[in-house]
Design an enzyme around this catalytic site. Structure first.
Site, PDB file in Angstrom:
ATOM      1  N   ARG A  57       0.823  -1.203   0.000  1.00 21.63           N
ATOM      2  CA  ARG A  57       0.000   0.000   0.000  1.00 21.63           C
ATOM      3  C   ARG A  57       0.863   1.261   0.000  1.00 21.63           C
ATOM      4  NH1 ARG A  57      -5.482  -0.594   1.002  1.00 21.63           N
ATOM      5  NH2 ARG A  57      -6.131  -2.689   1.646  1.00 21.63           N
ATOM      6  N   GLU A  69      -1.149  -8.414   4.313  1.00 20.73           N
ATOM      7  CA  GLU A  69      -2.554  -8.472   4.701  1.00 20.73           C
ATOM      8  C   GLU A  69      -3.133  -9.827   4.343  1.00 20.73           C
ATOM      9  OE1 GLU A  69      -4.825  -5.280   3.100  1.00 20.73           O
ATOM     10  OE2 GLU A  69      -3.266  -3.784   3.436  1.00 20.73           O
ATOM     11  N   GLU A  78     -10.596  -2.774  -5.085  1.00 19.25           N
ATOM     12  CA  GLU A  78      -9.926  -1.817  -4.211  1.00 19.25           C
ATOM     13  C   GLU A  78      -8.611  -1.359  -4.826  1.00 19.25           C
ATOM     14  OE1 GLU A  78      -8.454  -1.320   0.440  1.00 19.25           O
ATOM     15  OE2 GLU A  78      -8.928  -3.307  -0.344  1.00 19.25           O
ATOM     16  N   ASP A 138     -13.621   4.769 -12.149  1.00 20.22           N
ATOM     17  CA  ASP A 138     -14.053   6.154 -11.962  1.00 20.22           C
ATOM     18  C   ASP A 138     -13.021   7.080 -12.606  1.00 20.22           C
ATOM     19  OD1 ASP A 138     -15.553   8.308 -11.087  1.00 20.22           O
ATOM     20  OD2 ASP A 138     -14.462   8.451  -9.194  1.00 20.22           O
ATOM     21  N   HIS A 175     -18.689   0.230   1.981  1.00 20.70           N
ATOM     22  CA  HIS A 175     -17.570  -0.614   1.578  1.00 20.70           C
ATOM     23  C   HIS A 175     -17.605  -0.673   0.049  1.00 20.70           C
ATOM     24  CE1 HIS A 175     -16.930  -1.838   5.734  1.00 20.70           C
ATOM     25  NE2 HIS A 175     -18.235  -2.065   5.823  1.00 20.70           N
ATOM     26  N   CYS A 229     -15.600  -1.615  -2.189  1.00 23.75           N
ATOM     27  CA  CYS A 229     -15.089  -2.812  -2.878  1.00 23.75           C
ATOM     28  C   CYS A 229     -16.195  -3.836  -3.100  1.00 23.75           C
ATOM     29  CB  CYS A 229     -13.959  -3.445  -2.083  1.00 23.75           C
ATOM     30  SG  CYS A 229     -12.591  -2.312  -1.829  1.00 23.75           S
TER      31      CYS A 229
END
Length: 777
Positions: free
Chosen positions: A423, A452, A463, A520, A743, A745
């Protein structure tokens, strides 16, 4: 662009299939031979009274005499093949339906302003003096007295032959009207006559059909005259052809028009663009209905057997292509490109159509893919998805075979494009992963965030897209410039040493389409036009890509203020050279340094004048949208096509690529309500009823904010709201202060059980209006 004749992919195999193709062609010709029959036109029209079933056989027998009458024409106008041979005098014209070997789309703008073709001398027309008012007077008298003789005589005489049609509806019988600018048709008179036709007695309507049959049966042994083309234009507008009982006649009319020469087709295209929007839409809808009912007849017994009329659908589609070409000539178009969609085709075997197109191109083997304007975006998405799946399976299978052939143990991970990113280094890690795994881009995407726990079932992939797009398009990143006036991003013209990050953005867009993810992203329509220039990556890497014809309208969609200034320059009535004192040189700021660029050789020494200002504006627009960002966009282009390279792209318009990437802007919240799933709630619960009462009463802007809050995008997937898999789940925490949570995702909205509608509305508006930075998970 002439989307009706998309460039065909190369033939799948050469040589080996030639004999098979010839045999197939012979079989098709045998099936398409019309039924031989005797010829009394009065009997044919009289069949209208005896019901559709009996009438059709009579019509069919009578009408197909057309083909026996036209033996002298030979194969020149054979309707079994819609690829029209070239004519010497018009060899430079682009055909409406492109040859199988051609790869480039052809712009309608390349057509000459006037097509000169060898035509026979125009026969002299009968003298007809009846005008619109005379006809209307006769009509009123007939309605009041019940005596329809004058009206009957007019209709039966007017439609008895092509010469009579011209005599009645030609604006001036002494003028040839042989240019593409003016068809010479008195459109007002035609409209009045046709508007009255369906309200006349049956014998009047039958006399018109009888006259149409007579006209179609006339024998021609050479090129059509302009009067013949006018007659075709007028007959196509006959409202009687909306009735299935007239489809046999309609089919033969379409067959003759489809078999005209390319020169004649271009006259019809240019003449059709002058038809009013209402009439134009009626013509298109009538053709679409004809194709739909032939494919899926409600009463099959009303139509001749399919094996006897396989030419019906190809003929109608070819004529529809002429109207699509006419629609493309007008800016803005007469009707929307979506009005040419035939949703009935969503229910046929699309992959068989796609396979036929790939294997046989634009040869005698008809495929709807030859005319992609008629295929809906939903159907095209199905083709692209299945084509993508087949490529994914093929690539994965090849990887497995390679592994086994090297006697290595197969690993399931090799079947996927596995992207592992941190990330904290999202862009650099993604860039490295996609560059290193370039050979795996066509495999199914799976994303893992380092450190993760979690299995990617689609949520992590979405995501990754959301976070990466948000970071790349941030103004501080410098790759793209956000224009507030147009609310869109455009490529930064700053020069750099490495354009790999632009390639990453292109690959991301390609992966999104390939893996059915909606992004987007706010690019102007011009971007997608450039992305399909050309739609297939050229073999020669020295060929320029992403360069397309751009206009001031394209610039308006990105930089409206600058475009307005250039528009003012074009319309300025004073002395441009003295008042503006400009040259063919422009300036751009790059990292605080002003740099100058010449729009043409020695441009800094060439003043902009009243005479050359159009050239200046065109060169300036081309510089801004093509030349100044060429390297950036070329990297972006190659990134997109590294994933999405497919002949299915030839089926798409730029607007359709945008919808596949970003979704549709048209919201239907009622459809979303019907497809929403619930967790912890029932759809009859008070909170849910409050929620939908509030949302359905929102303004469009607030509805978009809600959708963006819950899904990460304010646009709808191609499949509609149902494809969002939207879910509302119950949040059990205190409602005194808590706002809704999303959420994105999983397209999930967590909604607390608010006490009343007022509180729900207040908290919902606060949440969706202030989501950036803290409320968006």
């Amino acid at each position: 662009e002439l989307n009706q004749g998309s460039p065909a992919p190369p033939l799948a195999e050469e040589g080996g299939e030639d004999e098979e193709e010839e045999e197939e062609g012979e079989k098709e010709k045998e099936r398409e031979e019309p039924l031989p029959i005797p010829s009394a036109s009065s009997a044919a029209v009289g069949g209208l009274e005896r019901g559709a079933k009996n009438q059709f056989s009579t019509f069919s027998n009578f009408i197909t005499t057309i083909n026996q009458k036209k033996e002298g024409i030979g194969n020149r106008n054979s309707p079994t093949r819609l690829v029209i041979p070239n004519i010497k005098n018009v060899r430079d014209l682009p055909p409406i339906c492109l040859d199988v070997r051609q790869k480039q789309r052809i712009s309608i703008d390349t057509l000459p302003q006037e097509v000169k073709a060898p035509i026979p001398p125009e026969p002299s027309l009968p003298i007809r003096t009846k005008a619109v008012k005379d006809f209307q007077d006769d009509l009123e008298k007939a309605k009041s007295s019940g005596d329809w003789k004058a009206v009957h005589d007019f209709y039966s005489t007017t439609f008895d032959s092509f010469l009579e049609i011209n005599a009645a509806f030609k604006k001036d019988t002494n003028s040839p009207f042989d240019t593409i600018e003016d068809s010479g048709i008195n459109a007002k008179f035609v409209n009045v006559v046709y508007d009255a036709l369906l309200s006349t007695p049956q014998d009047v309507q039958k006399s018109v059909l009888k006259g149409v049959i007579n006209g179609l049966l006339q024998e021609w042994k050479g090129p059509r005259t302009k009067d013949d083309l006018r007659a075709y234009c007028i007959l196509l507008q006959n409202p009687q052809f909306s009735n299935t009982s007239t489809y046999v006649i309609y089919a033969h009319l379409l067959r003759q028009i489809a078999a005209l020469t390319e020169a004649d087709h271009h006259f019809l295209v240019h003449w059709s663009k002058n038809i009013s929007q209402k009439r134009f839409k009626q013509l298109v809808d009538r053709l679409l209905q004809f194709i739909s009912l032939r494919l899926f007849p409600a009463k099959p017994e009303e139509f001749p057997p399919m094996v006897k009329c396989t030419w019906w659908i190809p003929s109608a589609t070819k004529v529809l292509a002429l109207f699509n070409a006419a629609n493309s000539l007008i800016n803005p178009p007469i009707i929307s490109y979506t009005d040419f969609y035939n949703s009935t085709l969503d229910h046929i075997d699309l992959m068989e159509e796609y396979h036929n197109w790939q294997c046989y191109g634009n040869s005698h083997r008809f495929s709807f893919c030859q005319y992609p304007f008629i295929i809906s975006i939903a159907a095209k998405k199905v083709i692209i998805q299945r084509d993508s799946e087949q490529q994914m399976i093929s690539i994965a299978r090849q990887s497995l075979v390679d592994k086994v052939s090297r006697r290595q143990k197969p690993d399931m991970n090799m079947l996927f494009l596995n992207v592992k990113v941190r990330r904290t280094h999202l862009v650099s890690d993604s860039l490295d992963e996609l560059a290193r795994k370039r050979a795996d881009l066509k495999k199914k995407l799976k994303v893992t965030f380092v450190g993760e726990a979690g299995l990617d079932m689609g949520g992590l992939t979405k995501e990754w897209f959301l976070l990466l797009i948000r970071q790349i398009f941030h103004p501080d990143y410098g790759m793209f410039t956000y224009h507030k006036d147009s609310r869109c991003h455009w490529f930064s013209s700053f020069k750099c040493d490495n354009y790999s990050e632009f390639r990453l953005v292109g690959a991301l867009m390609g992966l999104a389409v390939y893996n059915s993810i909606t992004l987007d992203i706010r690019f102007p329509p011009c971007c997608y036009k450039k992305l399909l220039s050309p739609p297939i990556v050229p073999c020669d890497h020295n060929t320029l890509v992403g360069i397309c014809d751009v206009t001031l309208d394209d610039l308006f969609q990105i930089m409206p203020e600058l475009a307005h200034g250039l528009s003012e320059l074009l319309s300025y009535e004073g002395n441009v050279e003295e008042d503006f004192y400009s040259t063919f040189q422009v300036f751009q700021e790059e990292f605080g340094v002003i740099k100058s660029y010449n729009l043409k050789p020695n441009g800094d020494k060439v003043p902009v004048t009243n005479q050359n200002r159009k050239e200046y504006v065109q060169l300036y627009v081309d510089f801004l949208l093509n030349k100044s960002i060429y390297k950036q966009f070329a990297a972006f282009y190659y990134g997109f096509h590294s994933v999405c390279a497919s002949y299915a792209l030839l089926l798409l318009r730029p607007e359709e690529v945008e919808i596949l990437v970003c979704g549709s802007p048209e919201l239907d919240m009622s459809a979303l309500q019907r497809s929403t799933q619930y967790e912890g709630y029932q759809k009859t619960d008070l909170t849910i009823r409050y929620f939908w009462d509030v949302v359905l009463g929102f303004s469009l802007d607030l509805q978009k904010k809600l959708l963006h809050f819950a899904t990460g995008s304010d646009r709808v997937p191609v499949g509609g709201m149902a494809d969002l898999n939207f879910k509302i789940s119950k949040s059990e925490t205190s409602t005194n202060w808590q706002l809704p949570v999303a959420h994105t995702c999983f397209n999930q909205l967590c909604l607390p059980p608010y006490k009343n509608k007022k509180e729900l509305k207040q908290k919902l508006i606060i949440g969706i209006s202030n989501a950036e930075g803290f409320g968006l998970e």
